[in-house]
Design a protein around this motif. Structure first.
Motif, PDB file in Angstrom:
ATOM      1  N   SER A 382       0.809  -1.220   0.000  1.00  0.00           N
ATOM      2  CA  SER A 382       0.000   0.000   0.000  1.00  0.00           C
ATOM      3  C   SER A 382       0.839   1.265   0.000  1.00  0.00           C
ATOM      4  O   SER A 382       0.326   2.355  -0.248  1.00  0.00           O
ATOM      5  CB  SER A 382      -0.924   0.007   1.224  1.00  0.00           C
ATOM      6  OG  SER A 382      -0.175   0.063   2.419  1.00  0.00           O
ATOM      7  N   GLY A 408      -2.133   2.983  -1.718  1.00  0.00           N
ATOM      8  CA  GLY A 408      -2.550   2.201  -2.875  1.00  0.00           C
ATOM      9  C   GLY A 408      -1.383   1.386  -3.426  1.00  0.00           C
ATOM     10  O   GLY A 408      -0.230   1.807  -3.355  1.00  0.00           O
ATOM     11  N   GLU A 409      -1.695   0.236  -3.976  1.00  0.00           N
ATOM     12  CA  GLU A 409      -0.683  -0.616  -4.597  1.00  0.00           C
ATOM     13  C   GLU A 409      -0.588  -0.289  -6.093  1.00  0.00           C
ATOM     14  O   GLU A 409      -1.603  -0.075  -6.753  1.00  0.00           O
ATOM     15  CB  GLU A 409      -1.035  -2.097  -4.414  1.00  0.00           C
ATOM     16  CG  GLU A 409      -0.032  -3.047  -5.035  1.00  0.00           C
ATOM     17  CD  GLU A 409      -0.438  -4.500  -4.912  1.00  0.00           C
ATOM     18  OE1 GLU A 409       0.276  -5.378  -5.439  1.00  0.00           O
ATOM     19  OE2 GLU A 409      -1.500  -4.761  -4.283  1.00  0.00           O
ATOM     20  N   GLY A 411       0.588  -1.495  -9.857  1.00  0.00           N
ATOM     21  CA  GLY A 411       0.907  -2.655 -10.673  1.00  0.00           C
ATOM     22  C   GLY A 411       1.883  -2.306 -11.783  1.00  0.00           C
ATOM     23  O   GLY A 411       2.207  -1.137 -12.027  1.00  0.00           O
ATOM     24  N   GLU A 415      -1.417   0.710 -13.092  1.00  0.00           N
ATOM     25  CA  GLU A 415      -2.713   0.838 -12.432  1.00  0.00           C
ATOM     26  C   GLU A 415      -2.533   0.912 -10.923  1.00  0.00           C
ATOM     27  O   GLU A 415      -1.577   0.369 -10.366  1.00  0.00           O
ATOM     28  CB  GLU A 415      -3.621  -0.334 -12.804  1.00  0.00           C
ATOM     29  CG  GLU A 415      -3.349  -1.643 -12.074  1.00  0.00           C
ATOM     30  CD  GLU A 415      -2.214  -2.453 -12.668  1.00  0.00           C
ATOM     31  OE1 GLU A 415      -2.046  -3.626 -12.272  1.00  0.00           O
ATOM     32  OE2 GLU A 415      -1.479  -1.908 -13.515  1.00  0.00           O
ATOM     33  N   ARG A 417      -4.034  -0.355  -7.610  1.00  0.00           N
ATOM     34  CA  ARG A 417      -4.874  -1.475  -7.193  1.00  0.00           C
ATOM     35  C   ARG A 417      -5.392  -1.279  -5.766  1.00  0.00           C
ATOM     36  O   ARG A 417      -4.836  -0.506  -4.978  1.00  0.00           O
ATOM     37  CB  ARG A 417      -4.096  -2.787  -7.293  1.00  0.00           C
ATOM     38  CG  ARG A 417      -3.454  -2.986  -8.663  1.00  0.00           C
ATOM     39  CD  ARG A 417      -2.630  -4.253  -8.693  1.00  0.00           C
ATOM     40  NE  ARG A 417      -3.480  -5.429  -8.591  1.00  0.00           N
ATOM     41  CZ  ARG A 417      -4.004  -6.051  -9.629  1.00  0.00           C
ATOM     42  NH1 ARG A 417      -3.759  -5.600 -10.863  1.00  0.00           N
ATOM     43  NH2 ARG A 417      -4.749  -7.117  -9.477  1.00  0.00           N
ATOM     44  N   ALA A 418      -6.439  -2.019  -5.448  1.00  0.00           N
ATOM     45  CA  ALA A 418      -7.090  -1.902  -4.140  1.00  0.00           C
ATOM     46  C   ALA A 418      -6.211  -2.505  -3.039  1.00  0.00           C
ATOM     47  O   ALA A 418      -5.400  -3.404  -3.281  1.00  0.00           O
ATOM     48  CB  ALA A 418      -8.445  -2.602  -4.173  1.00  0.00           C
ATOM     49  N   PRO A 440      -7.078   4.248  -4.168  1.00  0.00           N
ATOM     50  CA  PRO A 440      -7.517   3.584  -5.404  1.00  0.00           C
ATOM     51  C   PRO A 440      -8.995   3.839  -5.680  1.00  0.00           C
ATOM     52  O   PRO A 440      -9.814   3.873  -4.761  1.00  0.00           O
ATOM     53  CB  PRO A 440      -7.239   2.104  -5.129  1.00  0.00           C
ATOM     54  CG  PRO A 440      -6.184   2.097  -4.075  1.00  0.00           C
ATOM     55  CD  PRO A 440      -6.442   3.295  -3.233  1.00  0.00           C
ATOM     56  N   VAL A 442     -11.170   1.898  -6.919  1.00  0.00           N
ATOM     57  CA  VAL A 442     -12.034   0.766  -6.562  1.00  0.00           C
ATOM     58  C   VAL A 442     -12.330   0.729  -5.069  1.00  0.00           C
ATOM     59  O   VAL A 442     -13.251   0.029  -4.640  1.00  0.00           O
ATOM     60  CB  VAL A 442     -11.384  -0.558  -7.008  1.00  0.00           C
ATOM     61  CG1 VAL A 442     -11.310  -0.631  -8.520  1.00  0.00           C
ATOM     62  CG2 VAL A 442     -10.001  -0.718  -6.402  1.00  0.00           C
ATOM     63  N   CYS A 443     -11.565   1.468  -4.257  1.00  0.00           N
ATOM     64  CA  CYS A 443     -11.797   1.456  -2.808  1.00  0.00           C
ATOM     65  C   CYS A 443     -12.857   2.459  -2.380  1.00  0.00           C
ATOM     66  O   CYS A 443     -13.302   2.421  -1.217  1.00  0.00           O
ATOM     67  CB  CYS A 443     -10.493   1.743  -2.059  1.00  0.00           C
ATOM     68  SG  CYS A 443      -9.287   0.401  -2.108  1.00  0.00           S
ATOM     69  N   LYS A 460      -7.106   5.919 -10.813  1.00  0.00           N
ATOM     70  CA  LYS A 460      -7.041   4.621 -11.477  1.00  0.00           C
ATOM     71  C   LYS A 460      -5.613   4.214 -11.843  1.00  0.00           C
ATOM     72  O   LYS A 460      -5.319   3.028 -11.937  1.00  0.00           O
ATOM     73  CB  LYS A 460      -7.909   4.632 -12.732  1.00  0.00           C
ATOM     74  CG  LYS A 460      -9.398   4.827 -12.473  1.00  0.00           C
ATOM     75  CD  LYS A 460     -10.173   4.821 -13.771  1.00  0.00           C
ATOM     76  CE  LYS A 460     -11.665   5.030 -13.522  1.00  0.00           C
ATOM     77  NZ  LYS A 460     -12.435   5.038 -14.801  1.00  0.00           N
ATOM     78  N   ASN A 461      -4.740   5.196 -12.080  1.00  0.00           N
ATOM     79  CA  ASN A 461      -3.370   4.890 -12.481  1.00  0.00           C
ATOM     80  C   ASN A 461      -2.430   5.956 -11.921  1.00  0.00           C
ATOM     81  O   ASN A 461      -2.867   6.964 -11.352  1.00  0.00           O
ATOM     82  CB  ASN A 461      -3.254   4.801 -14.003  1.00  0.00           C
ATOM     83  CG  ASN A 461      -3.850   6.021 -14.695  1.00  0.00           C
ATOM     84  OD1 ASN A 461      -3.409   7.141 -14.491  1.00  0.00           O
ATOM     85  ND2 ASN A 461      -4.892   5.787 -15.510  1.00  0.00           N
TER      86      ASN A 461
END
Length: 471
Positions: A382, A408-409, A411, A415, A417-418, A440, A442-443, A460-461
């Motif tokens: 994270s 956030g992670e 990739g 991106e 990621r959650a 992120p 998505v969170c 998102k990125n």
């Protein structure tokens, strides 16, 4: 003519036993790990765990009354009882242990020399004896007068707390059985020895035999035993690797000598989580608990400085805000330098490649330095977004908003990621006065009731995240 003493060989890494020395262990396939130890007398292998308390926690030994044999039990036949925990008087230590001490458990505490292991356990002994528990402190490294000097520095002691300076396990076992304490501290396991083992104290055979005896005492007499363990120059626990497998809980005391703060981390715990940490501050009167690690980690954070970003890491169930510092400058040599302190070096290189490929930031001719302020080491994914923003901020020489917290992670495709427990991270940021949280995209849907006064920004990125710098 005297009869030669029978010996056995066993692997100090995995415990594989052999009647002769072998260059390579058949068990773990490691080379030159076999050491010599006296062979056990006939009939003693099963004698170590004769009592029902060791075989199955009391009522599950399963022996036949007449034949003395063992009878397997079905899962429905095994009786269980709710484990009772005893508070150590230190909330940070109780959290790492999973809620307190469990009777009959064997706890191994390791750490660098002078980090504060003996000080921590002496404070625990003071708290337990003050609450009416019988405690026995056994030291093989310090004299009684040395312990007295350290105890005077820690404060007033009361209750049934006794001390013993001895290294022979046979005598120590007699004292423990006779005194019947509820808690015992062995400082340290490397100084203990048993004459039948036939090797020097601190050797692989002695450490294994000493731990086996103390394990039997803990289970048979329902005593909580703390073992202080030395560490090697690589930072791992000294002695055979099986030592960590034999005990119930393994705790590591981490920190730098020139930094007053210490972190107690659980790496094994049969009675709780292995992700919790406890934070302490070394003072003149001993170790003091740090109730709010986030506030400590952010103390001294510069305002309006480029390359400084606040991120959030989860240590067990506790969110901790950290300051990520990055410095990017032109290199004077043909090969740029990369340095990472407090985080994974390879992870930083990976994020640099993502920034160059996905965001068009060329850092191949720059020296890059990344640091987690406060002396803590964190490898949670994270922190990826925080590291990326800190690098971009330093490269552009543009500061990030001091009221912004990110997590956030990242990739390989760039991106974001959650990550887990997003709501707790946001709540921690709001509690410390942050008004913007970058997380992120998505969170966002997972945060049902965001705290008032904080604005959530989903990305998102890494490109979208970098656009926030300088706003």
């Amino acid at each position: 003519m005297a009869k030669a003493k029978a010996t056995m060989f066993f692997c100090k890494e995995c415990g594989y036993e052999s009647a002769k020395w072998m260059g390579q262990c058949p068990g773990c396939r490691e080379w030159n790990t076999f050491v010599e130890a006296p062979a056990q007398k006939a009939g003693t292998s099963g004698g170590r765990f004769k009592s029902a308390g060791v075989l199955g926690g009391g009522a599950v030994s399963g022996r036949f009354p007449a034949s003395g044999g063992l009878r397997p039990k079905k899962l429905s036949e095994i009786e269980t009882s709710c484990e009772e925990r005893t508070s150590t008087g230190m909330e940070e230590l109780d959290r790492v242990l999973g809620g307190g001490l469990v009777s009959g458990s064997l706890v191994l505490v390791g750490g660098d020399p002078g980090i504060g292991k003996s000080t921590l356990l002496l404070q625990v002994c003071r708290n337990l004896s003050g609450d009416g528990h019988r405690v026995l402190y056994i030291s093989g490294e310090e004299s009684l007068s040395q312990i007295k000097l350290r105890a005077d520095r820690l404060g007033e002691f009361s209750g049934e707390l006794t001390f013993l300076c001895e290294t022979g396990l046979d005598l120590i076992s007699e004292v423990i059985v006779g005194e019947k304490p509820e808690t015992v501290v062995i400082d340290s396991i490397q100084t203990m020895y048993r004459e039948d083992a036939g090797s020097a104290p601190g050797s692989v055979g002695q450490v294994r035999e000493s731990t086996q005896i103390l394990l039997r005492l803990a289970k048979e007499h329902n005593i909580t035993i703390f073992l202080v363990g030395h560490v090697t120059k690589e930072g791992t626990m000294a002695g055979p690797r099986m030592l960590e497998h034999m005990v119930d809980t393994v705790l590591y005391f981490e920190g730098e000598r020139n930094v007053p703060y210490r972190i107690l981390r659980g790496v094994k715990n049969r009675f709780g989580s292995t992700n919790e940490i406890g934070v302490f501050e070394m003072r003149g009167n001993g170790l003091s608990e740090v109730a709010n690690p986030s506030e400590y980690m952010l103390s001294g954070k510069p305002e309006g400085a480029s390359g400084s970003v606040t991120a959030c890491s989860m240590e067990g169930t506790r969110p901790v805000l950290l300051e990520i510092q990055a410095l990017v400058c032109r290199t004077n040599f043909g090969m740029p330098r990369r340095t990472a302190a407090g985080t994974d070096y390879n992870r930083v290189n990976l994020l640099l490649a993502v920034m160059e490929k996905r965001a068009g930031i060329h850092l191949s001719d720059c020296d890059v330095y990344v640091n987690i302020a406060g002396g803590i080491r964190v490898n949670e994914p994270s922190l990826d977004l925080g590291i990326v923003l800190a690098l971009a901020s330093s490269h552009r020489d543009t500061p990030v908003d001091d009221r912004m917290m990110v997590f956030g992670e990242v990739g390989l495709s760039g991106e974001v990621r959650a990550v887990s427990m997003a709501e707790k991270r946001v709540q921690e940021a709001a509690k410390l006065g942050y008004t913007i949280c970058v997380l992120p995209q998505v969170c966002l849907s997972r945060i049902a009731d965001p705290p008032r006064g904080i604005r959530l920004v989903g990305v998102k990125n890494v490109g979208e995240a970098m656009d926030l710098i300088g706003r």
